[in-house]
Design an enzyme around this catalytic site. Structure first.
Site, PDB file in Angstrom:
ATOM      1  N   LYS A 220       0.852  -1.208   0.000  1.00 41.14           N
ATOM      2  CA  LYS A 220       0.000   0.000   0.000  1.00 41.14           C
ATOM      3  C   LYS A 220       0.880   1.247   0.000  1.00 41.14           C
ATOM      4  O   LYS A 220       0.798   2.093  -0.886  1.00 41.14           O
ATOM      5  CB  LYS A 220      -0.913   0.018   1.209  1.00 41.14           C
ATOM      6  CG  LYS A 220      -1.442   1.404   1.595  1.00 41.14           C
ATOM      7  CD  LYS A 220      -2.352   1.361   2.775  1.00 41.14           C
ATOM      8  CE  LYS A 220      -2.108   2.213   3.969  1.00 41.14           C
ATOM      9  NZ  LYS A 220      -1.614   3.493   4.018  1.00 41.14           N
ATOM     10  N   ASN A 221       1.785   1.362   0.995  1.00 41.51           N
ATOM     11  CA  ASN A 221       2.521   2.624   1.145  1.00 41.51           C
ATOM     12  C   ASN A 221       3.535   2.845   0.038  1.00 41.51           C
ATOM     13  O   ASN A 221       3.811   3.991  -0.318  1.00 41.51           O
ATOM     14  CB  ASN A 221       3.141   2.708   2.537  1.00 41.51           C
ATOM     15  CG  ASN A 221       2.050   2.877   3.605  1.00 41.51           C
ATOM     16  OD1 ASN A 221       0.926   3.274   3.277  1.00 41.51           O
ATOM     17  ND2 ASN A 221       2.368   2.546   4.831  1.00 41.51           N
TER      18      ASN A 221
ATOM     19  N   ASP B  90       3.255   0.616  12.387  1.00 41.15           N
ATOM     20  CA  ASP B  90       2.026   0.122  11.750  1.00 41.15           C
ATOM     21  C   ASP B  90       1.666  -1.288  12.216  1.00 41.15           C
ATOM     22  O   ASP B  90       0.537  -1.730  11.991  1.00 41.15           O
ATOM     23  CB  ASP B  90       2.154   0.126  10.224  1.00 41.15           C
ATOM     24  CG  ASP B  90       2.231   1.539   9.677  1.00 41.15           C
ATOM     25  OD1 ASP B  90       2.565   1.700   8.497  1.00 41.15           O
ATOM     26  OD2 ASP B  90       1.977   2.486  10.449  1.00 41.15           O
TER      27      ASP B  90
ATOM     28  N   ARG C  30      -9.419   0.476   3.331  1.00 39.05           N
ATOM     29  CA  ARG C  30      -8.525   1.493   2.761  1.00 39.05           C
ATOM     30  C   ARG C  30      -7.156   0.912   2.444  1.00 39.05           C
ATOM     31  O   ARG C  30      -6.490   1.334   1.499  1.00 39.05           O
ATOM     32  CB  ARG C  30      -8.336   2.634   3.774  1.00 39.05           C
ATOM     33  CG  ARG C  30      -9.354   3.724   3.741  1.00 39.05           C
ATOM     34  CD  ARG C  30      -8.868   4.894   4.565  1.00 39.05           C
ATOM     35  NE  ARG C  30      -7.495   5.219   4.227  1.00 39.05           N
ATOM     36  CZ  ARG C  30      -6.617   5.756   5.079  1.00 39.05           C
ATOM     37  NH1 ARG C  30      -6.981   6.020   6.310  1.00 39.05           N
ATOM     38  NH2 ARG C  30      -5.390   6.041   4.690  1.00 39.05           N
TER      39      ARG C  30
ATOM     40  N   ARG D 149      -0.222  15.275  12.733  1.00 43.13           N
ATOM     41  CA  ARG D 149       0.639  14.740  11.658  1.00 43.13           C
ATOM     42  C   ARG D 149       1.020  15.908  10.735  1.00 43.13           C
ATOM     43  O   ARG D 149       0.573  16.018   9.616  1.00 43.13           O
ATOM     44  CB  ARG D 149      -0.095  13.638  10.900  1.00 43.13           C
ATOM     45  CG  ARG D 149      -0.501  12.468  11.783  1.00 43.13           C
ATOM     46  CD  ARG D 149      -1.203  11.391  11.000  1.00 43.13           C
ATOM     47  NE  ARG D 149      -0.282  10.609  10.180  1.00 43.13           N
ATOM     48  CZ  ARG D 149      -0.670   9.613   9.378  1.00 43.13           C
ATOM     49  NH1 ARG D 149      -1.960   9.334   9.258  1.00 43.13           N
ATOM     50  NH2 ARG D 149       0.204   8.923   8.669  1.00 43.13           N
TER      51      ARG D 149
ATOM     52  N   CYS E  89      -5.327   8.534   8.564  1.00 38.87           N
ATOM     53  CA  CYS E  89      -5.728   8.027   9.886  1.00 38.87           C
ATOM     54  C   CYS E  89      -5.436   9.089  10.958  1.00 38.87           C
ATOM     55  O   CYS E  89      -4.409   9.759  10.917  1.00 38.87           O
ATOM     56  CB  CYS E  89      -4.949   6.761  10.230  1.00 38.87           C
ATOM     57  SG  CYS E  89      -5.415   5.374   9.217  1.00 38.87           S
TER      58      CYS E  89
HETATM   59  C1  EPZ Z   1       3.933   6.980   6.637  1.00 39.20           C
HETATM   60  O1  EPZ Z   1       3.210   8.048   7.226  1.00 39.20           O
HETATM   61  C2  EPZ Z   1       2.910   5.877   6.431  1.00 39.20           C
HETATM   62  N1  EPZ Z   1       1.864   6.344   5.546  1.00 39.20           N
HETATM   63  C3  EPZ Z   1       2.303   5.478   7.778  1.00 39.20           C
HETATM   64  O2  EPZ Z   1       1.462   4.355   7.532  1.00 39.20           O
HETATM   65  C4  EPZ Z   1       3.419   5.032   8.716  1.00 39.20           C
HETATM   66  O3  EPZ Z   1       2.861   4.778   9.987  1.00 39.20           O
HETATM   67  C5  EPZ Z   1       4.477   6.133   8.832  1.00 39.20           C
HETATM   68  O4  EPZ Z   1       4.958   6.494   7.517  1.00 39.20           O
HETATM   69  C6  EPZ Z   1       5.671   5.698   9.670  1.00 39.20           C
HETATM   70  O5  EPZ Z   1       6.223   4.551   9.127  1.00 39.20           O
HETATM   71  C7  EPZ Z   1       2.108   6.329   4.210  1.00 39.20           C
HETATM   72  O6  EPZ Z   1       3.169   5.944   3.757  1.00 39.20           O
HETATM   73  C8  EPZ Z   1       0.981   6.827   3.334  1.00 39.20           C
HETATM   74  P1  EPZ Z   1       6.158  10.046   8.979  1.00 39.20           P
HETATM   75  P2  EPZ Z   1       3.893   9.508   7.349  1.00 39.20           P
HETATM   76  O7  EPZ Z   1       6.287  11.279   8.170  1.00 39.20           O
HETATM   77  O8  EPZ Z   1       4.689   9.773   6.141  1.00 39.20           O
HETATM   78  C9  EPZ Z   1       6.020  13.370  12.395  1.00 39.20           C
HETATM   79  C10 EPZ Z   1      -0.472   3.087   7.640  1.00 39.20           C
HETATM   80  O9  EPZ Z   1      -1.084   2.571   8.590  1.00 39.20           O
HETATM   81  N2  EPZ Z   1       6.238  14.312  11.296  1.00 39.20           N
HETATM   82  O10 EPZ Z   1       7.273   9.074   9.002  1.00 39.20           O
HETATM   83  O11 EPZ Z   1       2.852  10.474   7.741  1.00 39.20           O
HETATM   84  C11 EPZ Z   1       4.664  12.678  12.294  1.00 39.20           C
HETATM   85  O12 EPZ Z   1       3.665  13.455  12.905  1.00 39.20           O
HETATM   86  C12 EPZ Z   1       0.046   4.493   7.771  1.00 39.20           C
HETATM   87  O13 EPZ Z   1      -0.217   2.526   6.545  1.00 39.20           O
HETATM   88  C13 EPZ Z   1       6.415  15.655  11.580  1.00 39.20           C
HETATM   89  O14 EPZ Z   1       6.397  16.072  12.732  1.00 39.20           O
HETATM   90  O15 EPZ Z   1       4.844   9.259   8.591  1.00 39.20           O
HETATM   91  C14 EPZ Z   1       4.902  11.382  13.025  1.00 39.20           C
HETATM   92  O16 EPZ Z   1       4.760  11.598  14.408  1.00 39.20           O
HETATM   93  C15 EPZ Z   1      -0.280   5.115   9.123  1.00 39.20           C
HETATM   94  N3  EPZ Z   1       6.608  16.527  10.555  1.00 39.20           N
HETATM   95  C16 EPZ Z   1       6.361  11.058  12.713  1.00 39.20           C
HETATM   96  O17 EPZ Z   1       6.953  12.302  12.282  1.00 39.20           O
HETATM   97  C17 EPZ Z   1       6.648  16.105   9.250  1.00 39.20           C
HETATM   98  O18 EPZ Z   1       6.836  16.946   8.343  1.00 39.20           O
HETATM   99  C18 EPZ Z   1       6.534  10.042  11.587  1.00 39.20           C
HETATM  100  O19 EPZ Z   1       5.783  10.498  10.481  1.00 39.20           O
HETATM  101  C19 EPZ Z   1       6.465  14.733   8.981  1.00 39.20           C
HETATM  102  C20 EPZ Z   1       6.272  13.855  10.018  1.00 39.20           C
END
Ligand code: EPZ
Length: 431
Positions: free
Chosen positions: A24-25, A307, A399, A125, A120
Site C-alpha cells: 500500500k505505502n 504500523d 482502505r 501529523r 488516519c
Molecule cells: C507513513 O506516514 C505511512 N503512511 C504510515 O502508515 C506510517 O505509519 C508512517 O509512515 C511511519 O512509518 C504512508 O506511507 C501513506 P512520517 P507519514 O512522516 O509519512 C512526524 C499506515 O497505517 N512528522 O514518518 O505520515 C509525524 O507526525 C500508515 O499505513 C512531523 O512532525 O509518517 C509522526 O509523528 C499510518 N513533521 C512522525 O513524524 C513532518 O513533516 C513520523 O511520520 C512529517 C512527520
C-alpha cells in the site's frame, strides 16, 4: 453511517497458504511519482484498495490518463497531457499520501496547489519537514484559501530532516529529481518503500543513490521518461497475517513476501515462543501453545514498525504475563485498546506506554474500527475471541488491506459483511 459491518465468528485456527499483495505505502508513493515522467508508466502488483482508487481520482482530476485493471493489479498512467496542477481539499483530505502530489508537480512543473492531506487520526501529523525540504530547494510556499501553494524553479540543496520522516524523505526526493544540480538528504527514513520509490525513479531516468540509508544523494535531471515497474509486496500486510496466524494458534504459509523486511517482527514473535521460518519469498508461522508477554518499542525501520503495533497488541491480549508497548512514532495510536476492552482485554495506558495484561480468553462484542491498523487489530481480536464480533466502520480497513476477509476465510476464518439495519430510533442493531 457506512452501509455494512464485519461479522466474525471467532475461535477458529488459521491454517493453510495465502499470498501477500503489493505494498500500500509503496504504491501510494510510486503512483504519484509517475507524474514526474513525460510519458506513460505501467505499474504492476498494485493492490486493489480504497486509497489507490482515491489516488486514481486525483490523477484523473489533474488530467492524467489512468487505465486501472485491478484484477490484473496493473495500472498504466499517462501524464503527458496534464491539464491542472491543483488538487482540491475534497480530494486531498481523503488520504495522507495526497501530499506526494506536491513533490511530483513541484518537480515537474515548478508549481503545485494542494489541499491539506487527510489520513488516519494518529495525533498531530504535520508536514513541516516536507515544506522545509521544498523551501531549501528554492520553492516559495504560501497558503491560498486553505490550500498550500508551492512554486519555484528548484535548485539542488543539502537538507537535514529534523526528525526521521517517511513521507518527508520521499516527497523531497520526488521534487529533487528534477532540481538543477545536486541534492543531499540526511537523517532520512530507511523504509523498504523508500528504496522501492527510488528504484522506480531511477528506472524512469532519475539519478538517486543511497535510498535505504540515512543519506540520499540526488543529481537533478531535465527529463524523466515513462517505464514499466513492479512494486514490492506489502510489509505491513505480511506482518498482519503473520500475527493473525499466531493469534489463532494456527499454521500459515505466506507466499510472495520479502522476509528481510520482516526481521523486527520475526524477532519479537520468536521471543514470544512463536515458530517463524522463511525461505526465498515464503514465510511460515506456527503456534501450538501459549505465547510469552514482551516489551515492544516502535521505531523507524529497521526497528519494529509502528504500523504493526496495533495488530501486535491483539496478540498480546492473550500472552502469558503483562506486555509493555511503547509507541514512539505517533502521539495517539492506542484507540483500538478501548475497543478491545469491550472484548475482555485488559490494558492501561500511561502516555506513550500501554500495559497489556494477558487474559485467558476474549469474547465477541460489537466494536468500532478507529483507523486502518486499529481495525486490523480488531479483526485479529475477533478471530481470537469466543463468539461473534461485529466491527463497525470497517471501511477504514478496506482502505489499506486488499481482500483481507477473503484471504482470512480461505485460511479457515468465518468473516462476512452484513448490512447495517437501523432500528426505529436510527441506531444500528448490534449483537
Ligand atoms: C507513513 O506516514 C505511512 N503512511 C504510515 O502508515 C506510517 O505509519 C508512517 O509512515 C511511519 O512509518 C504512508 O506511507 C501513506 P512520517 P507519514 O512522516 O509519512 C512526524 C499506515 O497505517 N512528522 O514518518 O505520515 C509525524 O507526525 C500508515 O499505513 C512531523 O512532525 O509518517 C509522526 O509523528 C499510518 N513533521 C512522525 O513524524 C513532518 O513533516 C513520523 O511520520 C512529517 C512527520
Amino acid at each position: 453511517m457506512p452501509d455494512y459491518k464485519l461479522v466474525i465468528e471467532g475461535g477458529r485456527e488459521l491454517r493453510g497458504e495465502t499470498y501477500v499483495s503489493g505494498g500500500k505505502n509503496t504504491s501510494l508513493a510510486v503512483v504519484p511519482a509517475t507524474l514526474l515522467a513525460e510519458d506513460a508508466c505501467q505499474i504492476e502488483n498494485l493492490p486493489d484498495i480504497e486509497d489507490i482508487r482515491v489516488l486514481i481520482q486525483i490523477l484523473r482530476h489533474l488530467g492524467a490518463k489512468v487505465d486501472w485493471k485491478p484484477e490484473q493489479k496493473q495500472m498504466v498512467v499517462d501524464p503527458s497531457q496534464l491539464t491542472s496542477n491543483e488538487v482540491p481539499f475534497k480530494l486531498s483530505q481523503r488520504m495522507r499520501a495526497s501530499y506526494y502530489i506536491m513533490g511530483a508537480l513541484l518537480g515537474r512543473y515548478g508549481y503545485a496547489k494542494v489541499g491539506y492531506p487527510g489520513g488516519c487520526d494518529l495525533g498531530s501529523r504535520p508536514i513541516d519537514q516536507h515544506l522545509k525540504g521544498f523551501r531549501a530547494l528554492g520553492a516559495k510556499i504560501y497558503e491560498e484559501n486553505g490550500m498550500i501553494v508551492l512554486e519555484g524553479k528548484l535548485k539542488g540543496a543539502n537538507i537535514n530532516f529534523d526528525m526521521v520522516t517517511v513521507g518527508g524523505t520521499i516527497n523531497v526526493m520526488l521534487a529533487a529529481c528534477r532540481a538543477q544540480g545536486d541534492t543531499v538528504l540526511t537523517n532520512c527514513a530507511r523504509e523498504p518503500h523508500i528504496v522501492d520509490t527510488a528504484n522506480f525513479l531511477n528506472r524512469i531516468g532519475a539519478r538517486i543513490r543511497g535510498a535505504g540509508t540515512d543519506t540520499i544523494r540526488i543529481r537533478g535531471v531535465s527529463k524523466l521518461n515513462g517505464a514499466p515497474y513492479t512494486v514490492i509486496p506489502d510489509q505491513i500486510e505480511t506482518g498482519t497475517l503473520m500475527i493473525a496466524a499466531a493469534a489463532t494458534r494456527g499454521d500459515v504459509v505466506l507466499h510472495g513476501c520479502i522476509p528481510t523486511h520482516m526481521e523486527a517482527l520475526t524477532a519479537k514473535l520468536l521471543e514470544m515462543g512463536i515458530l517463524v521460518t522463511s525461505q526465498d519469498d515464503i514465510i511460515s508461522v506456527q503456534l501450538r501453545q501459549g505465547h510469552r508477554a514482551i516489551r515492544l518499542s516502535t521505531q523507524e525501520y529497521p526497528g519494529f514498525p509502528t504500523d504493526l503495533q496495533q495488530p501486535m497488541s491483539a496478540l498480546l491480549t492473550r500472552a502469558l504475563g503483562t506486555s509493555e508497548v511503547i509507541e514512539n512514532i505517533f502521539d495517539s495510536r492506542f484507540k483500538h485498546l478501548d475497543e478491545m476492552r469491550k472484548m475482555g482485554a485488559k490494558s492501561t495506558i500511561n502516555g506513550k506506554i500501554a500495559y497489556i495484561e494477558g487474559v485467558p480468553e476474549l469474547h465477541g462484542a460489537p466494536v468500532t474500527s478507529p483507523d486502518l491498523r486499529g481495525g486490523a487489530a480488531l479483526v485479529i481480536a475477533g478471530l481470537m475471541a469466543k463468539g461473534v464480533t461485529e466491527i463497525y466502520n470497517p471501511e477504514t480497513i478496506a482502505r489499506g488491506y486488499e481482500h483481507l476477509e477473503s484471504k482470512l476465510n480461505a485460511l479457515g476464518s468465518v468473516i462476512r459483511r452484513e448490512p447495517i439495519i437501523l432500528n426505529g430510533n436510527g441506531h444500528a442493531n448490534t449483537l
